[in-house]
Design an enzyme around this catalytic site. Structure first.
Site, PDB file in Angstrom:
ATOM      1  N   ILE A  19       0.834  -1.213   0.000  1.00 47.30           N
ATOM      2  CA  ILE A  19       0.000   0.000   0.000  1.00 47.30           C
ATOM      3  C   ILE A  19       0.868   1.262   0.000  1.00 47.30           C
ATOM      4  O   ILE A  19       0.581   2.234  -0.707  1.00 47.30           O
ATOM      5  CB  ILE A  19      -0.941  -0.001   1.237  1.00 47.30           C
ATOM      6  N   VAL A  65      10.637   3.171  11.722  1.00 52.54           N
ATOM      7  CA  VAL A  65       9.697   4.087  12.390  1.00 52.54           C
ATOM      8  C   VAL A  65       9.597   3.853  13.897  1.00 52.54           C
ATOM      9  O   VAL A  65       9.066   4.694  14.617  1.00 52.54           O
ATOM     10  CB  VAL A  65       8.279   4.056  11.762  1.00 52.54           C
ATOM     11  N   TYR A 156      -2.264  -7.067  16.974  1.00 49.88           N
ATOM     12  CA  TYR A 156      -2.235  -6.242  15.752  1.00 49.88           C
ATOM     13  C   TYR A 156      -3.499  -5.370  15.705  1.00 49.88           C
ATOM     14  O   TYR A 156      -3.427  -4.156  15.487  1.00 49.88           O
ATOM     15  CB  TYR A 156      -2.163  -7.169  14.524  1.00 49.88           C
ATOM     16  N   LYS A 160      -4.170  -1.198  15.755  1.00 49.13           N
ATOM     17  CA  LYS A 160      -4.922  -0.479  14.726  1.00 49.13           C
ATOM     18  C   LYS A 160      -6.096   0.313  15.346  1.00 49.13           C
ATOM     19  O   LYS A 160      -6.450   1.388  14.859  1.00 49.13           O
ATOM     20  CB  LYS A 160      -5.418  -1.453  13.654  1.00 49.13           C
ATOM     21  N   THR A 191      -1.260  -7.696  -0.861  1.00 47.70           N
ATOM     22  CA  THR A 191       0.129  -7.264  -0.661  1.00 47.70           C
ATOM     23  C   THR A 191       0.894  -8.420  -0.001  1.00 47.70           C
ATOM     24  O   THR A 191       0.282  -9.394   0.448  1.00 47.70           O
ATOM     25  CB  THR A 191       0.207  -6.055   0.300  1.00 47.70           C
ATOM     26  N   TYR A 215     -16.402 -11.241   1.303  1.00 44.44           N
ATOM     27  CA  TYR A 215     -16.579  -9.873   0.805  1.00 44.44           C
ATOM     28  C   TYR A 215     -17.800  -9.786  -0.105  1.00 44.44           C
ATOM     29  O   TYR A 215     -17.920 -10.578  -1.045  1.00 44.44           O
ATOM     30  CB  TYR A 215     -15.329  -9.430   0.021  1.00 44.44           C
TER      31      TYR A 215
HETATM   32  N1  LIG Z   1      -2.429  -5.847   3.358  1.00 46.35           N
HETATM   33  C1  LIG Z   1      -3.561  -5.801   4.013  1.00 46.35           C
HETATM   34  O1  LIG Z   1      -4.466  -6.619   3.830  1.00 46.35           O
HETATM   35  C2  LIG Z   1      -3.832  -4.724   5.018  1.00 46.35           C
HETATM   36  C3  LIG Z   1      -5.124  -4.611   5.536  1.00 46.35           C
HETATM   37  C4  LIG Z   1      -5.393  -3.603   6.461  1.00 46.35           C
HETATM   38  C5  LIG Z   1      -4.382  -2.735   6.834  1.00 46.35           C
HETATM   39  N2  LIG Z   1      -3.133  -2.885   6.313  1.00 46.35           N
HETATM   40  C6  LIG Z   1      -2.128  -1.947   6.748  1.00 46.35           C
HETATM   41  O2  LIG Z   1      -1.581  -1.309   5.590  1.00 46.35           O
HETATM   42  C7  LIG Z   1      -0.245  -0.923   5.854  1.00 46.35           C
HETATM   43  C8  LIG Z   1       0.653  -1.430   4.752  1.00 46.35           C
HETATM   44  O3  LIG Z   1       0.542  -2.832   4.687  1.00 46.35           O
HETATM   45  P1  LIG Z   1       1.015  -3.661   3.418  1.00 46.35           P
HETATM   46  O4  LIG Z   1       0.083  -4.803   3.306  1.00 46.35           O
HETATM   47  O5  LIG Z   1       1.225  -2.773   2.262  1.00 46.35           O
HETATM   48  O6  LIG Z   1       2.404  -4.237   3.980  1.00 46.35           O
HETATM   49  P2  LIG Z   1       3.752  -4.683   3.266  1.00 46.35           P
HETATM   50  O7  LIG Z   1       4.294  -5.751   4.146  1.00 46.35           O
HETATM   51  O8  LIG Z   1       3.551  -4.964   1.798  1.00 46.35           O
HETATM   52  O9  LIG Z   1       4.644  -3.373   3.364  1.00 46.35           O
HETATM   53  C9  LIG Z   1       5.008  -2.837   4.590  1.00 46.35           C
HETATM   54  C10 LIG Z   1       6.290  -2.040   4.407  1.00 46.35           C
HETATM   55  O10 LIG Z   1       6.608  -1.476   5.678  1.00 46.35           O
HETATM   56  C11 LIG Z   1       7.992  -1.621   5.886  1.00 46.35           C
HETATM   57  N3  LIG Z   1       8.265  -1.598   7.320  1.00 46.35           N
HETATM   58  C12 LIG Z   1       8.054  -2.601   8.215  1.00 46.35           C
HETATM   59  N4  LIG Z   1       8.483  -2.243   9.419  1.00 46.35           N
HETATM   60  C13 LIG Z   1       8.976  -0.990   9.300  1.00 46.35           C
HETATM   61  C14 LIG Z   1       9.579  -0.085  10.199  1.00 46.35           C
HETATM   62  N5  LIG Z   1       9.787  -0.410  11.482  1.00 46.35           N
HETATM   63  N6  LIG Z   1       9.952   1.135   9.745  1.00 46.35           N
HETATM   64  C15 LIG Z   1       9.773   1.475   8.434  1.00 46.35           C
HETATM   65  N7  LIG Z   1       9.229   0.634   7.534  1.00 46.35           N
HETATM   66  C16 LIG Z   1       8.828  -0.575   7.964  1.00 46.35           C
HETATM   67  C17 LIG Z   1       8.354  -2.929   5.232  1.00 46.35           C
HETATM   68  O11 LIG Z   1       9.749  -3.031   4.950  1.00 46.35           O
HETATM   69  C18 LIG Z   1       7.483  -2.909   3.987  1.00 46.35           C
HETATM   70  O12 LIG Z   1       8.157  -2.336   2.902  1.00 46.35           O
HETATM   71  C19 LIG Z   1       0.086  -1.446   7.240  1.00 46.35           C
HETATM   72  O13 LIG Z   1      -0.150  -0.423   8.183  1.00 46.35           O
HETATM   73  C20 LIG Z   1      -0.932  -2.547   7.427  1.00 46.35           C
HETATM   74  O14 LIG Z   1      -1.164  -2.810   8.788  1.00 46.35           O
HETATM   75  C21 LIG Z   1      -2.821  -3.844   5.406  1.00 46.35           C
END
Ligand SMILES: NC(=O)c1ccc[n+]([C@@H]2O[C@H](COP(=O)([O-])OP(=O)(O)OC[C@H]3O[C@@H](n4cnc5c(N)ncnc54)[C@H](O)[C@@H]3O)[C@@H](O)[C@H]2O)c1
Length: 257
Positions: A19, A65, A156, A160, A191, A215
């Site tokens: 994302i 972060v 987790y 959130k 992702t 869904y």
């Molecule tokens: N994928 C889903 O289904 C989903 C659903 C709801 C919410 N989210 C949220 O969306 C966001 C992105 O998720 P995604 O699925 O794209 O994940 P992803 O695993 O594809 O990407 C996450 C990125 O964050 C980086 N990262 C991890 N820890 C880090 C840190 N300490 N400092 C800096 N960067 C860091 C990773 O290296 C990676 O590039 C997250 O907050 C996740 O909780 C994802």
């Protein structure tokens, strides 16, 4: 649309994948200068280089972060490189699955440190710039699990939910200073994070079918669909939207059965 974010600068965390990557690309495509921040410096470099190659303007920053110094320096670098910082997108997170009674203190601490403390550090360090500019947009990626339950993702989900609460308090605190604060709550998104979820299941293909079937739209989101909402909220078109948590979930939260 290409000029929607022209003249604005943004910092996106976790922008090396999923994302965050889709969001960094879309913001750049819509005219913003983008700091691509990720703990994986190589991934950040790759995304940033391809944004620049496509005619955008971006800088890669390697930062964890969960470390305040890293976040402080990342914000400083982005601000001095772009001479302003209009948009912060707190997107980085980690997801460690398992039943609560098996969750170790170390796993608990890691999820809190990245998913919650990371958001706090981001906000804390952009706010002085935004307060001085008397404007700014802070967005975070929460989740449908911030308002509902999952047997294997209790901690987790708690992080959130905390991000939603923080979003609302900050919207109240900084609204009069011209700073809007919102978060997005995706359902499943295609992702690497979700692929790991499927891999964790005894029968990944059956799990995929079961999840898609929950869904109303019979599929999960693409990262680009979440990025579209973030880009809208980051833009002036969302000028009266603050303190909101918005679902981008194909109707999942609207359905009981
Ligand atoms: N994928 C889903 O289904 C989903 C659903 C709801 C919410 N989210 C949220 O969306 C966001 C992105 O998720 P995604 O699925 O794209 O994940 P992803 O695993 O594809 O990407 C996450 C990125 O964050 C980086 N990262 C991890 N820890 C880090 C840190 N300490 N400092 C800096 N960067 C860091 C990773 O290296 C990676 O590039 C997250 O907050 C996740 O909780 C994802």
């Amino acid at each position: 649309m290409r000029d929607r974010l022209k003249g604005k600068s943004a910092l996106v965390t976790g922008a090396g994948s999923g994302i965050g990557e889709a969001t960094a690309r879309l913001l750049a495509d819509q005219g913003a200068k983008v700091a691509v921040v990720d703990v994986d410096g190589e991934k950040a470099e790759t995304v940033s280089a391809s944004i620049n190659a496509a005619g955008g303007c971006s800088v890669a920053i390697c930062a964890d972060v969960s470390r305040e110094e890293d976040v402080k320096n990342a914000v400083k670098r982005a601000q001095s490189r772009f001479s302003s910082l209009d948009i912060l997108i707190n997107n980085a997170a980690v997801q460690i699955m398992g039943e609560l009674h098996d969750c170790t203190e170390e796993q608990f601490d890691r999820m809190i440190a990245v998913n919650l403390k990371g958001v706090f550090f981001g906000c804390k360090h952009v706010l002085p710039f935004m307060l001085e500019q008397k404007k700014g947009v802070i967005l975070s990626t929460s989740s449908v699990l911030g308002v509902t339950g999952d047997a294997d993702l209790g901690i987790y989900g708690a992080t959130k939910g905390a991000v939603i609460a923080l979003t609302k308090s900050m919207a109240v605190a900084y609204g009069s200073s011209g700073i809007r604060v919102n978060c997005v709550c995706p359902g499943d998104v295609g992702t690497p994070m979700v692929e790991q979820f499927f891999d964790f299941q005894p029968n990944p293909e059956a799990a995929r079918e079961r999840v898609y079937g929950q869904y109303p739209m019979r599929r999960i989101a693409s990262p680009e669909e979440v990025a579209q909402l973030l880009a809208f909220l980051a833009s002036d078109e969302a000028s009266f939207i603050t303190g909101s948590h918005m679902f981008v979930d194909g109707g999942l939260m609207a359905s009981v059965y």
